[in-house]
Design a protein around this motif. Sequence first.
Motif: not given
Length: 231
Positions: A1-4, A9-20, A37-45
Amino acid sequence: MSKILSNKDNLQVLYEDNHIIIINKRAGDIVQGDKTGDTPLSEVVKSYIKEKYNKPGNVYLGVAHRLDRPTTGVIVFSKTSKALPRLNKLFAEKDAKKTYWALVKQMPPKTEDTLVHWLKKNPKNNKSTAHTKEISDGKKAILHYKVLKTLDNYYLIEVALETGRHHQIRSQLSSIGSPIKGDLKYGFDRSNPDASISLHARTLSFVHPVSNDMIHVEAPLPKDPLWDACL
């Protein structure tokens, strides 16, 4: 599951499904908003999810755990309100197994050991001090480490946490004379060019909060010649 799965936008998603959704955090990213005041990672996601799935309105995203701003590596977010309390419980009860890689210049006293300290946080300088004996208001901190590799001028250490305290790895390694490369706050003599510290959340393993499948993710190392030498 380590495949990107995505590098948009330089966001590396390592794993994704409906819940996480699991991200390889970059140095300098803050997980949640703070006084900078910097844009947090949570907002980028959130933006990534909104655009990928063409979602109208607000996107739900829950923060289950955190990484220090100058560190890199695996971090998981909840995409549903059903999964978040279960993820929170996993992390609170230490059922999520994490390993970290750290680069240090000074060889630790032993090639493998368990460190036990009582950490006391100073809110004024956002720093934790490690004490070898129990102290008032101190929180017990336990980690296990081993030296994985000797490089030309540094040592690669793998750390497994038993507790999750404020700046635990940084404080405990510094207390045995092995501050992490670039970590000026805990005694390293110079900063890294990108203001990072050489601490990487390498792996995360846990039982999926909804499907009950075993999830194991390994985060690729930052693009850096020294990290490249670790492989």
